[in-house]
Design an enzyme around this catalytic site. Structure first.
Site, short mmCIF file in Angstrom:
data_model
loop_
_atom_site.label_atom_id
_atom_site.label_comp_id
_atom_site.label_asym_id
_atom_site.label_seq_id
_atom_site.Cartn_x
_atom_site.Cartn_y
_atom_site.Cartn_z
N ASP A 132 27.77 47.79 33.66
CA ASP A 132 29.14 47.68 33.17
C ASP A 132 29.18 48.12 31.71
O ASP A 132 28.47 47.57 30.87
CB ASP A 132 29.64 46.25 33.32
CG ASP A 132 31.16 46.19 33.33
OD1 ASP A 132 31.80 47.25 33.53
OD2 ASP A 132 31.72 45.10 33.14
N HIS A 139 40.28 47.13 24.13
CA HIS A 139 39.75 45.85 24.59
C HIS A 139 38.65 45.36 23.65
O HIS A 139 38.64 44.20 23.24
CB HIS A 139 39.20 45.99 26.01
CG HIS A 139 38.41 44.80 26.48
ND1 HIS A 139 38.99 43.60 26.83
CD2 HIS A 139 37.06 44.61 26.63
CE1 HIS A 139 38.05 42.73 27.20
NE2 HIS A 139 36.87 43.32 27.08
N GLU A 208 39.11 41.38 34.54
CA GLU A 208 38.94 42.56 33.70
C GLU A 208 39.35 43.78 34.53
O GLU A 208 38.79 44.04 35.59
CB GLU A 208 37.50 42.69 33.18
CG GLU A 208 37.16 41.57 32.19
CD GLU A 208 35.93 41.84 31.33
OE1 GLU A 208 35.09 42.66 31.73
OE2 GLU A 208 35.83 41.22 30.25
N GLU A 210 39.32 47.44 35.30
CA GLU A 210 38.39 48.53 35.02
C GLU A 210 38.47 49.61 36.10
O GLU A 210 38.90 49.37 37.21
CB GLU A 210 36.93 48.02 34.98
CG GLU A 210 36.69 46.86 34.03
CD GLU A 210 35.22 46.60 33.76
OE1 GLU A 210 34.40 47.52 33.93
OE2 GLU A 210 34.89 45.47 33.38
N ASP A 242 36.45 42.92 37.24
CA ASP A 242 35.19 42.28 36.83
C ASP A 242 35.51 40.86 36.40
O ASP A 242 35.64 40.55 35.21
CB ASP A 242 34.57 43.09 35.69
CG ASP A 242 33.19 42.58 35.32
OD1 ASP A 242 32.46 42.16 36.23
OD2 ASP A 242 32.86 42.60 34.13
N ARG A 246 35.16 32.88 31.03
CA ARG A 246 35.07 32.98 29.57
C ARG A 246 34.37 31.80 28.91
O ARG A 246 33.72 31.97 27.87
CB ARG A 246 36.47 33.12 28.97
CG ARG A 246 37.26 34.32 29.44
CD ARG A 246 36.62 35.63 29.02
NE ARG A 246 37.42 36.75 29.50
CZ ARG A 246 36.94 38.00 29.57
NH1 ARG A 246 35.68 38.27 29.22
NH2 ARG A 246 37.70 38.97 30.01
N GLN A 249 30.70 32.16 29.58
CA GLN A 249 30.24 33.29 28.76
C GLN A 249 30.03 32.88 27.29
O GLN A 249 29.01 33.23 26.69
CB GLN A 249 31.27 34.41 28.86
CG GLN A 249 30.87 35.71 28.15
CD GLN A 249 31.89 36.84 28.40
OE1 GLN A 249 32.81 36.69 29.20
NE2 GLN A 249 31.71 37.96 27.73
N LYS A 262 29.47 36.47 34.77
CA LYS A 262 29.86 37.69 35.47
C LYS A 262 29.24 37.81 36.85
O LYS A 262 29.64 38.69 37.62
CB LYS A 262 29.41 38.92 34.65
CG LYS A 262 29.93 38.97 33.23
CD LYS A 262 31.34 39.52 33.17
CE LYS A 262 31.73 39.85 31.74
NZ LYS A 262 33.01 40.58 31.68
N THR A 266 32.47 40.54 41.67
CA THR A 266 33.17 41.70 41.11
C THR A 266 33.85 42.38 42.29
O THR A 266 33.20 42.66 43.29
CB THR A 266 32.17 42.67 40.45
OG1 THR A 266 31.42 41.97 39.46
CG2 THR A 266 32.89 43.85 39.81
N GLU A 375 42.85 38.47 26.20
CA GLU A 375 43.49 39.26 25.15
C GLU A 375 44.96 38.92 24.99
O GLU A 375 45.51 39.02 23.89
CB GLU A 375 43.37 40.75 25.47
CG GLU A 375 41.98 41.32 25.30
CD GLU A 375 41.89 42.71 25.90
OE1 GLU A 375 42.36 43.68 25.27
OE2 GLU A 375 41.38 42.82 27.03
#
Lengths: 430, 430
Positions: A132, A139, A208, A210, A242, A246, A249, A262, A266, A375
């Site tokens: 990834d 971002h 996410e 992507e 993805d 958080r 993480q 993660k 996915t 975000e």
């Protein structure tokens, strides 16, 4: 391009697309298919009935269409993919030069054309390694501002190389697979000292948005893929969510990067859109003027190295109310897939057919264009949904749909929906 | 245990070991084998000639021995591995209850027993995903001191969870494969501002002395492996050299961890030592008293959760002079493989047969016990070799051999040599 097959004008799978996937339907085993309008064409059935008789070059390779993954087809290389796609387009054209193949062949239509509603899709390739990247400049900047403030938002390496991490291949699932909220270690009180983690379901579950590219032809260990050849090593592109925990993480990621945050899932779309189908939508990426300062192994001949593909994120709550929570565009990337591949292999790293390269989260610069919820909310400023409810992160029962479609009505080149519904965390007896 | 086969007293492959691997020899295709003394026993040949006739339980599964990887055999589960290993031990005992099987069967000895010198070894399993942990407490501390000083050497999460990152499966190679020095981006002057990278062969090429475990039985997505069952999901252990480009790593690794610094090659020994063979060497890991403070999903019943296996690193220069540059021990781990597996899957991440879990670098606390060169030299204090030359990092032409062997003379349980020679960087036309 018009087809004798009725294709809805808003279909992502117009005659201009012809994406490849793996389906099972009608008790048949897995096989290669293409999507067109509301149908899948089973290429194994099609090939077995002489459907490719007018394409002599593919005759020695017909067995690839009976494989349970696209790996063997992808490994045949871009010229073959191009021939097959263009041949299928010719078969479906209203003025097809080969009407006897399918247009006027009702029995084969009945056998090989399966409504998408009756099809089970599968992860289209056996993924050896999944990498990834972090090529979404906005971002990276937005997240950097949250963690380090605007002056140090981007790390010094960011504009010199496409930052990436190895991610987890085994848990890549196809659109529609439900996602259990992961359990793990989180800090109940991140500012307390000493830091003591708690075991808990993730409380900050995010998405996410992507794109991701599948590798077609391999390179040997020790032999980098040149930036000038890199595009021919890429089979095609899918849309990817993805999923990201958080809070897990934030606690785990120093010093070696995200891991459990993660690895639980996915989601990718099941239909691989070939680069040839995206070719009309080439666009300059972000800051093309800065490309001359890149080291030569990352310099592409064309500035138009990414694609203009409008993207959106829709969130539907358990009650069925939907809200589009973000609109972005695939051109919001600082690096292209060929640049990612050239960088990945510059050490001599070997790639195999089916290896997956994620772009990183694709965000715009304005409110409502961010490809992750973090975000938008920074964990505190809620997004308001159409039904009046609010979200800071995902809740159980939420369904997230990513969509991406280039082109104009009647000629869309899209990925189809990338869908995942959040199920509650599994209760563990520990 | 004594054997009718002559086994050198210093062999890592005594009758107490019986490790499994994949060989090709004498123009035959790849097959499963075990190593014993100076020989490999080709289990496909052995099985085809009725060698397993005295083990009825394996009869339905004999085809696994003709596979080109150990994945199918591993997936049969630990009770089967145990039966097969113990049966083979019985076949080779001096007082074998089945002398007719091999001891008194000269034709089958001739067919199935191949001198190791005539054998080509292969990567023993098809590796789906490879995860590298950081469970060597002393290594993490030593490296932390170099980067952040002694007061902040360990990150706050370190003693709460086994830190890990996903690494690159495709470039895992078997012992003996030469390693090209990688090219990449490095900072010629790391302290200059602004930071501008140069394209260069790696100048700080290092080793990492690790053990690595292969997964045998899978778990489904969403369903963690309990710490109490985790050991039964592990097939066995190999010795691993996780080659590391320290200068590429220093520039690229923020914020997502090491990538190109690790993806060019990882060397493993070809013979998988089953956990049953290591069982007599169980030992308490580091700080077992602290285990009660771990979250319950990581708490093991036994404090003796790692293995007492002396390890060493030997460096041989182009001229052929060898120096042992480090001696360590596999008990220098804060977390066990079952703990790594329980943590890896706590989110629901699915594991497959052949997934590889690296331990992280295994260092002691004293000078000369570090499992990486960086820890010994800090990039400036050279190691003196036997021939009078010095090393700060690896030079072209150097050959590194890792060794690990538990037990006592005549009954060693070891991995064999983990060998890699450094070749110059490939010159690229860019």
């Amino acid at each position: 391009m018009a087809s004798w097959l009725q294709i809805p004008k808003n279909s992502p799978f117009s005659l201009a697309n012809i994406p490849f996937g793996i389906i099972s339907a009608r008790s048949a085993s897995r096989a290669v298919a293409i999507a067109i309008g509301d149908y899948a064409l089973n290429l194994n059935t099609f090939a077995s009935s002489g459907g490719f008789a007018q394409l002599p070059e593919i005759q020695p390779h017909l067995s690839v269409f009976g494989q349970p993954t696209l790996n063997a087809f992808a490994a045949l290389g871009r010229p073959v993919h191009r021939q097959v796609r263009e041949y299928i387009q010719n078969v479906f054209r209203v003025d097809t030069p080969f009407p006897q193949v399918l247009k006027e062949n009702a029995p084969l239509q009945k056998d090989a054309l399966v409504p998408l509603s009756e099809v089970t899709n599968h992860v289209p390739m056996q993924i050896g390694d999944y990498t990834d990247f972090y090529a979404g400049l906005n971002h990276a900047y937005n997240v950097g501002v949250l963690f380090r403030g605007p002056d140090n938002a981007l790390q010094p390496n960011y504009k010199h190389l496409p930052v990436a991490y190895h991610s987890r291949a085994s848990s890549v699932v196809t659109s529609g697979t439900p996602i259990h909220r992961p359990n793990g270690q989180i800090l109940a009180n991140p500012t307390a000292t000493p830091k003591v983690p708690a075991f808990s379901p993730c409380k900050r579950l995010d998405i996410e948005l992507e794109l991701a590219a599948f590798v077609s032809t391999p390179n040997d260990l020790g032999h980098p893929v040149s930036i000038n050849n890199a595009e021919d090593h890429i089979f095609g592109v899918v849309l990817m969510n993805d999923w990201s925990a958080r809070d897990i993480q934030a606690w785990e990621y120093v010093p070696l990067g995200p891991f459990n945050a993660k690895n639980f899932a996915t989601t990718i779309t099941p239909w691989v859109v070939l680069l040839d189908a995206l070719e009309p939508f080439r666009s300059a990426g972000l800051e093309p003027g800065d490309r001359d300062s890149l080291l030569p192994y990352l310099r592409e001949k064309r500035a138009a190295n990414v694609y203009d593909i409008p993207l959106e994120v829709e969130l539907t709550n358990e009650g069925g109310k939907s809200s589009v929570i973000a609109k972005s565009n695939a051109k919001n990337l600082l690096y292209s897939f060929p640049q990612m591949l050239a960088h990945h292999t510059i050490t001599g790293c070997n790639m195999n057919p089916g290896d997956l390269l994620g772009s990183g989260t694709i965000s715009g610069t304005e409110p409502g264009t961010q490809g992750s919820i973090l975000e938008q909310t920074n964990g505190k400023n809620p997004i308001k949904l159409a039904d009046g409810s609010e979200r800071i992160f995902l809740e159980d029962g939420d369904t997230v749909v990513l969509r991406g479609m280039a082109g104009t009505e009647g000629n869309y080149v899209g990925f189809g929906d990338c869908v995942g519904k959040i199920l509650p965390a599994i209760k563990l007896d520990i």
